[in-house]
Design an enzyme around this catalytic site. Structure first.
Site, PDB file in Angstrom:
ATOM      1  CG  ASP A  32       2.923  -2.551   3.868  1.00 18.43           C
ATOM      2  OD1 ASP A  32       3.565  -2.103   2.898  1.00 18.43           O
ATOM      3  OD2 ASP A  32       2.154  -3.541   3.782  1.00 18.43           O
ATOM      4  CD  GLU A 243       0.313   0.568  -2.749  1.00 20.50           C
ATOM      5  OE1 GLU A 243      -0.728  -0.106  -2.842  1.00 20.50           O
ATOM      6  OE2 GLU A 243       1.448   0.062  -2.929  1.00 20.50           O
TER       7      GLU A 243
HETATM    8  O1  FUB Z   1       1.378  -4.955   1.894  1.00 21.67           O
HETATM    9  C1  FUB Z   1       0.369  -5.031   0.938  1.00 21.67           C
HETATM   10  C2  FUB Z   1       0.300  -3.766   0.166  1.00 21.67           C
HETATM   11  O2  FUB Z   1       1.541  -3.542  -0.500  1.00 21.67           O
HETATM   12  C3  FUB Z   1       0.088  -2.533   0.980  1.00 21.67           C
HETATM   13  O3  FUB Z   1      -1.211  -2.372   1.464  1.00 21.67           O
HETATM   14  C4  FUB Z   1       0.538  -1.530  -0.002  1.00 21.67           C
HETATM   15  O4  FUB Z   1       0.731  -0.246   0.509  1.00 21.67           O
HETATM   16  C5  FUB Z   1       1.814  -2.159  -0.508  1.00 21.67           C
HETATM   17  O5  FUB Z   1       2.901  -1.926   0.322  1.00 21.67           O
END
Ligand code: FUB
Length: 343
Positions: A32, A243
């Site tokens: 991320d 997301e």
């Molecule tokens: O890294 C944990 C979660 O996985 C993140 O918050 C999401 O965007 C995904 O990448």
């Protein structure tokens, strides 16, 4: 008539960055990546993935991260430097677990780290931590941001204003806030989603307060529209927001990019305002190795890059490694789709 040339014309060769499509960090797992250039240095704010005893489930419990490390690069070809632990869950009074995707911003001579974590009721909230240095250590505020929920904060500076974008469905809990209150139905993470033919759940945006510690206004929903102006539907898993929100600006247009989750793309939509609405355009980054896809887009020395992650080093979805690739805006404003190099 022209001058005859007896020497070959000098051709400018632009060398590909050293780390293109290679893991940028290999001594710990990172994911991320939110990247910013502060005062000429490149800073990477990633999640720090760890082995977990927690079993994998549909809410992402196996992404059981507990701290953040910040990395810096003096230029695009430099080895990233790990500045050590910048913030630990034990130093955040309100947070219990799962320190997911962070971002950072600079205002004046202070640096702000924005992060999601589950509180002691297992509800995701957004926190802020402050430092005098871009690499921390950061001191967390004693409470989460007032009225905050869900995951994946991303901060975009537009002139003097700072906007925070956030949200993530399923394990990120955004669908549980549809009524404005947290729906503790105890059902599966998919249970509180709209019907397939209803508009998809919207990511959120708010201007930050002057002190950067709270929302500076009532959060607003972001509309992601089809070319004909209708909202993308909840059943349109190829295109709906899941997301990993990120915003960048190019030629006075605002680009809102995000992960489509279970279809694993980084998609993007373009608008005329940081609040949207944004019109869907296509895919920035095709699926990578591993379930999640999460990125940032940043201009460094006049060239655009995407930072992302995959699971090349571990082969495990929750143990990721960050990478980068060049990103191209075409003459019509669209982005050339990137096919990550798969092994
Ligand atoms: O890294 C944990 C979660 O996985 C993140 O918050 C999401 O965007 C995904 O990448």
């Amino acid at each position: 008539c022209g001058e005859s040339k007896d020497t070959e014309e000098e051709v400018e060769v632009s060398e590909a960055p050293k780390f293109l499509s290679k893991p940028l960090v290999s001594h710990i797992y990172t994911a991320d990546p939110s990247v910013h250039v502060f005062d000429g240095t490149i800073y990477i704010y990633p999640s720090h993935d760890v082995e977990s005893v927690v079993e994998e489930d549909d809410s992402g419990a196996h992404f059981n991260m507990r701290d953040y490390h910040v990395f810096s690069m003096t230029d695009i070809n430099a080895e990233p430097v790990d500045h050590g632990r910048a913030l630990d869950v034990d130093d955040v009074k309100w947070a219990k677990r799962q320190m997911w995707a962070p971002d950072a911003a600079k205002k004046g001579d202070k640096y702000y780290l924005y992060f999601p974590a589950k509180d002691f009721d297992d509800i995701f909230r957004l926190g802020v931590a402050v430092s005098d240095s871009p690499t921390g250590p950061f001191t967390a505020q004693p409470e989460p941001m007032k009225g905050s929920y869900s995951i994946d904060p991303a901060v975009f500076q537009d002139g003097e204003e700072y906007y925070i974008y956030w949200g993530g469905i399923w394990g990120g809990q955004l669908q549980k806030w549809r009524t404005g209150e947290y729906l503790s139905t105890g059902k599966s993470p998919y249970a509180d989603e709209p019907e397939d033919d209803e508009p998809a759940i919207s990511p959120m945006v708010a201007k930050l307060s002057d002190d950067m510690l709270e929302f500076g206004e009532e959060p607003k929903k972001i509309a992601i529209l089809d070319q004909d102006g209708t909202p993308i539907k909840a059943g349109d898993h190829e295109r709906r927001f899941f997301e990993a929100a990120w915003v960048h600006k190019h030629n006075d247009k605002y680009y809102f990019s995000y992960s489509t989750g279970d279809t694993h793309n980084i998609a993007y939509a373009i608008g005329d305002s940081p609040y949207g609405p944004f019109t869907y355009q296509g895919v920035v980054l095709k699926p990578v190795q591993g379930w999640t896809n999460h990125h940032s887009i940043v201009k460094i020395d006049g060239k655009w890059y995407i930072f992302y992650h995959d699971t090349e080093l571990s082969g495990e979805t929750h143990l990721r490694n960050i990478k980068m690739a060049e990103l191209e805006h075409l003459a019509d404003g669209t982005i050339k789709t990137i096919e990550p190099i798969l092994k």
